[in-house]
Design a protein around this motif. Structure first.
Motif, PDB file in Angstrom:
ATOM      1  N   MET A   1      40.230  47.474 116.663  1.00  0.00           N
ATOM      2  CA  MET A   1      41.010  47.651 115.436  1.00  0.00           C
ATOM      3  C   MET A   1      40.521  48.880 114.658  1.00  0.00           C
ATOM      4  SD  MET A   1      43.471  45.582 115.185  1.00  0.00           S
ATOM      5  CE  MET A   1      43.899  45.668 113.493  1.00  0.00           C
ATOM      6  N   LEU A   2      39.187  49.069 114.630  1.00  0.00           N
ATOM      7  CA  LEU A   2      38.647  50.234 113.941  1.00  0.00           C
ATOM      8  C   LEU A   2      39.113  51.520 114.618  1.00  0.00           C
ATOM      9  CD1 LEU A   2      36.758  51.381 111.751  1.00  0.00           C
ATOM     10  CD2 LEU A   2      34.918  51.267 113.456  1.00  0.00           C
ATOM     11  N   ILE A   3      39.078  51.540 115.932  1.00  0.00           N
ATOM     12  CA  ILE A   3      39.548  52.723 116.673  1.00  0.00           C
ATOM     13  C   ILE A   3      41.036  52.952 116.414  1.00  0.00           C
ATOM     14  CG2 ILE A   3      39.969  53.632 118.992  1.00  0.00           C
ATOM     15  CD1 ILE A   3      37.317  52.329 119.830  1.00  0.00           C
ATOM     16  N   LEU A   4      41.814  51.854 116.404  1.00  0.00           N
ATOM     17  CA  LEU A   4      43.246  51.956 116.135  1.00  0.00           C
ATOM     18  C   LEU A   4      43.506  52.498 114.743  1.00  0.00           C
ATOM     19  CD1 LEU A   4      46.091  51.426 117.237  1.00  0.00           C
ATOM     20  CD2 LEU A   4      45.966  49.182 116.191  1.00  0.00           C
ATOM     21  N   LEU A   5      42.753  52.019 113.750  1.00  0.00           N
ATOM     22  CA  LEU A   5      42.935  52.517 112.380  1.00  0.00           C
ATOM     23  C   LEU A   5      42.525  53.987 112.269  1.00  0.00           C
ATOM     24  CD1 LEU A   5      41.727  49.447 110.269  1.00  0.00           C
ATOM     25  CD2 LEU A   5      44.055  50.317 110.513  1.00  0.00           C
TER      26      LEU A   5
END
Length: 190
Positions: A46-50
Protein backbone atom coordinates in the motif's frame (compact mmCIF):
# COMPACT_ATOMS: atom_id res chain seq x y z
CA UNK A 1 5.51 -59.35 -14.30
CA UNK A 2 4.75 -58.92 -10.83
CA UNK A 3 2.57 -56.18 -9.53
CA UNK A 4 4.95 -53.92 -7.76
CA UNK A 5 4.30 -50.56 -6.24
CA UNK A 6 6.70 -47.76 -6.80
CA UNK A 7 8.99 -47.03 -4.04
CA UNK A 8 9.23 -43.44 -2.79
CA UNK A 9 12.51 -42.18 -1.53
CA UNK A 10 12.57 -39.14 0.70
CA UNK A 11 15.65 -37.06 0.77
CA UNK A 12 14.87 -35.23 3.98
CA UNK A 13 12.53 -35.88 6.72
CA UNK A 14 9.36 -33.82 6.49
CA UNK A 15 8.63 -31.57 9.39
CA UNK A 16 5.35 -32.20 10.92
CA UNK A 17 3.88 -29.61 13.23
CA UNK A 18 2.69 -31.44 16.22
CA UNK A 19 1.46 -28.44 18.20
CA UNK A 20 -2.10 -28.61 19.24
CA UNK A 21 -4.28 -25.56 18.90
CA UNK A 22 -7.84 -24.84 20.02
CA UNK A 23 -9.95 -27.83 20.40
CA UNK A 24 -7.20 -30.26 19.71
CA UNK A 25 -6.73 -29.31 16.01
CA UNK A 26 -3.34 -28.61 14.59
CA UNK A 27 -2.14 -25.05 14.20
CA UNK A 28 -1.77 -23.40 10.83
CA UNK A 29 1.62 -22.02 9.84
CA UNK A 30 1.50 -18.44 8.48
CA UNK A 31 3.29 -17.79 5.15
CA UNK A 32 6.22 -15.44 5.28
CA UNK A 33 8.10 -13.43 2.63
CA UNK A 34 11.53 -12.16 3.51
CA UNK A 35 10.60 -12.78 7.15
CA UNK A 36 7.59 -10.44 7.00
CA UNK A 37 4.06 -11.35 7.95
CA UNK A 38 1.26 -10.96 5.38
CA UNK A 39 -0.16 -7.76 6.98
CA UNK A 40 3.32 -6.22 6.79
CA UNK A 41 3.59 -7.17 3.10
CA UNK A 42 0.18 -5.60 2.44
CA UNK A 43 1.21 -2.43 4.31
CA UNK A 44 4.42 -2.14 2.28
CA UNK A 45 2.47 -2.75 -0.96
CA UNK A 46 0.00 0.00 0.00
CA UNK A 47 2.88 2.36 0.80
CA UNK A 48 4.48 1.64 -2.57
CA UNK A 49 1.10 2.13 -4.27
CA UNK A 50 0.58 5.48 -2.53
CA UNK A 51 4.11 6.59 -3.40
CA UNK A 52 3.50 5.65 -7.05
CA UNK A 53 0.18 7.50 -6.96
CA UNK A 54 1.77 10.59 -5.40
CA UNK A 55 4.84 10.72 -7.62
CA UNK A 56 2.85 9.33 -10.55
CA UNK A 57 0.48 12.29 -10.21
CA UNK A 58 3.43 14.61 -10.62
CA UNK A 59 4.61 12.56 -13.55
CA UNK A 60 1.06 12.65 -14.86
CA UNK A 61 1.08 16.42 -14.57
CA UNK A 62 4.42 16.53 -16.38
CA UNK A 63 3.17 14.16 -19.06
CA UNK A 64 -0.11 16.10 -19.32
CA UNK A 65 1.83 19.38 -19.56
CA UNK A 66 4.01 17.93 -22.33
CA UNK A 67 0.96 16.60 -24.13
CA UNK A 68 -0.82 19.94 -23.72
CA UNK A 69 2.17 21.76 -25.21
CA UNK A 70 2.24 19.28 -28.10
CA UNK A 71 -1.51 19.74 -28.58
CA UNK A 72 -1.03 23.53 -28.60
CA UNK A 73 1.82 23.18 -31.13
CA UNK A 74 -0.35 20.94 -33.31
CA UNK A 75 -3.24 23.44 -33.05
CA UNK A 76 -0.86 26.23 -34.09
CA UNK A 77 0.32 24.14 -37.02
CA UNK A 78 -3.30 23.43 -37.98
CA UNK A 79 -4.13 27.14 -37.81
CA UNK A 80 -1.07 27.94 -39.90
CA UNK A 81 -2.09 25.22 -42.37
CA UNK A 82 -5.60 26.71 -42.54
CA UNK A 83 -4.14 30.15 -43.21
CA UNK A 84 -1.82 28.75 -45.85
CA UNK A 85 -4.72 26.93 -47.45
CA UNK A 86 -6.82 30.11 -47.43
CA UNK A 87 -3.92 32.02 -49.00
CA UNK A 88 -3.48 29.26 -51.59
CA UNK A 89 -7.20 29.36 -52.38
CA UNK A 90 -7.02 33.14 -52.73
CA UNK A 91 -4.01 32.85 -55.03
CA UNK A 92 -5.74 30.13 -57.03
CA UNK A 93 -8.83 32.32 -57.39
CA UNK A 94 -6.67 35.32 -58.33
CA UNK A 95 -4.87 33.33 -61.01
CA UNK A 96 -8.16 31.86 -62.23
CA UNK A 97 -9.47 35.43 -62.56
CA UNK A 98 -6.27 36.46 -64.34
CA UNK A 99 -6.60 33.51 -66.71
CA UNK A 100 -10.22 34.43 -67.40
CA UNK A 101 -9.17 38.05 -67.98
CA UNK A 102 -6.35 36.92 -70.23
CA UNK A 103 -8.79 34.77 -72.21
CA UNK A 104 -11.12 37.76 -72.57
CA UNK A 105 -8.18 39.94 -73.60
CA UNK A 106 -7.09 37.31 -76.12
CA UNK A 107 -10.62 37.15 -77.54
CA UNK A 108 -10.73 40.96 -77.73
CA UNK A 109 -7.30 41.02 -79.39
CA UNK A 110 -8.42 38.36 -81.85
CA UNK A 111 -11.60 40.29 -82.66
CA UNK A 112 -9.57 43.51 -83.01
CA UNK A 113 -7.07 41.77 -85.29
CA UNK A 114 -9.92 40.37 -87.38
CA UNK A 115 -11.47 43.85 -87.60
CA UNK A 116 -8.12 45.37 -88.61
CA UNK A 117 -7.58 42.62 -91.18
CA UNK A 118 -11.05 43.28 -92.60
CA UNK A 119 -10.31 47.02 -92.70
CA UNK A 120 -6.96 46.41 -94.42
CA UNK A 121 -8.65 44.09 -96.91
CA UNK A 122 -11.36 46.66 -97.63
CA UNK A 123 -8.72 49.39 -98.02
CA UNK A 124 -6.68 47.16 -100.32
CA UNK A 125 -9.77 46.43 -102.39
CA UNK A 126 -10.62 50.15 -102.52
CA UNK A 127 -7.02 51.02 -103.39
CA UNK A 128 -6.89 48.37 -106.10
CA UNK A 129 -10.24 49.55 -107.45
CA UNK A 130 -8.97 53.16 -107.44
CA UNK A 131 -5.74 52.05 -109.13
CA UNK A 132 -7.74 50.16 -111.77
CA UNK A 133 -9.88 53.25 -112.32
CA UNK A 134 -6.78 55.45 -112.49
CA UNK A 135 -5.09 53.12 -114.95
CA UNK A 136 -8.29 52.91 -116.96
CA UNK A 137 -8.49 56.71 -117.08
CA UNK A 138 -4.83 56.89 -118.02
CA UNK A 139 -5.41 54.36 -120.79
CA UNK A 140 -8.51 56.23 -121.94
CA UNK A 141 -6.52 59.51 -121.83
CA UNK A 142 -3.72 57.88 -123.84
CA UNK A 143 -6.27 56.51 -126.30
CA UNK A 144 -7.97 59.94 -126.54
CA UNK A 145 -4.59 61.63 -126.99
CA UNK A 146 -3.66 59.07 -129.63
CA UNK A 147 -7.02 59.64 -131.33
CA UNK A 148 -6.51 63.43 -131.20
CA UNK A 149 -3.02 62.98 -132.49
CA UNK A 150 -4.27 60.68 -135.22
CA UNK A 151 -7.09 63.09 -136.11
CA UNK A 152 -4.61 65.99 -136.10
CA UNK A 153 -2.24 63.94 -138.22
CA UNK A 154 -5.09 63.06 -140.59
CA UNK A 155 -6.11 66.73 -140.73
CA UNK A 156 -2.56 67.83 -141.35
CA UNK A 157 -2.15 65.23 -144.07
CA UNK A 158 -5.53 66.14 -145.47
CA UNK A 159 -4.58 69.81 -145.38
CA UNK A 160 -1.25 69.03 -147.02
CA UNK A 161 -2.97 66.87 -149.58
CA UNK A 162 -5.60 69.57 -150.17
CA UNK A 163 -2.87 72.17 -150.39
CA UNK A 164 -0.93 70.06 -152.83
CA UNK A 165 -4.07 69.31 -154.82
CA UNK A 166 -5.10 72.96 -154.87
CA UNK A 167 -1.60 73.97 -155.94
CA UNK A 168 -1.76 71.48 -158.65
CA UNK A 169 -5.22 72.66 -159.67
CA UNK A 170 -4.32 76.27 -159.39
CA UNK A 171 -1.14 75.67 -161.26
CA UNK A 172 -3.08 73.89 -163.97
CA UNK A 173 -5.95 76.29 -164.19
CA UNK A 174 -4.40 79.47 -163.07
CA UNK A 175 -1.70 81.10 -165.12
CA UNK A 176 0.34 84.31 -164.80
CA UNK A 177 -2.40 86.55 -166.33
CA UNK A 178 -4.91 85.25 -163.80
CA UNK A 179 -2.40 85.92 -161.04
CA UNK A 180 -1.94 89.49 -162.18
CA UNK A 181 -5.70 90.14 -162.33
CA UNK A 182 -6.15 88.56 -158.86
CA UNK A 183 -3.33 90.65 -157.40
CA UNK A 184 -4.82 93.83 -158.88
CA UNK A 185 -8.20 92.97 -157.47
CA UNK A 186 -6.74 92.43 -153.95
CA UNK A 187 -4.79 95.70 -154.12
CA UNK A 188 -7.86 97.60 -155.23
CA UNK A 189 -9.79 96.15 -152.31
CA UNK A 190 -7.38 97.56 -149.81
Amino acid sequence: MANTTPEVFATEAAEVNTEVGHGGAGTHAEPELFGLAPFQIVSIAMLILLLIAFFGAKVHKTIAGGLDSKIAAIKDQLEEAKQLRAEAEALRQEYADKIAGAEKDAEAMLANAQHEADAILEKAEADSQAMVERRKRMAEDKIAAAEREAVEDVRNRAALAATAASRALIADKHDADADKALADKVIAGI
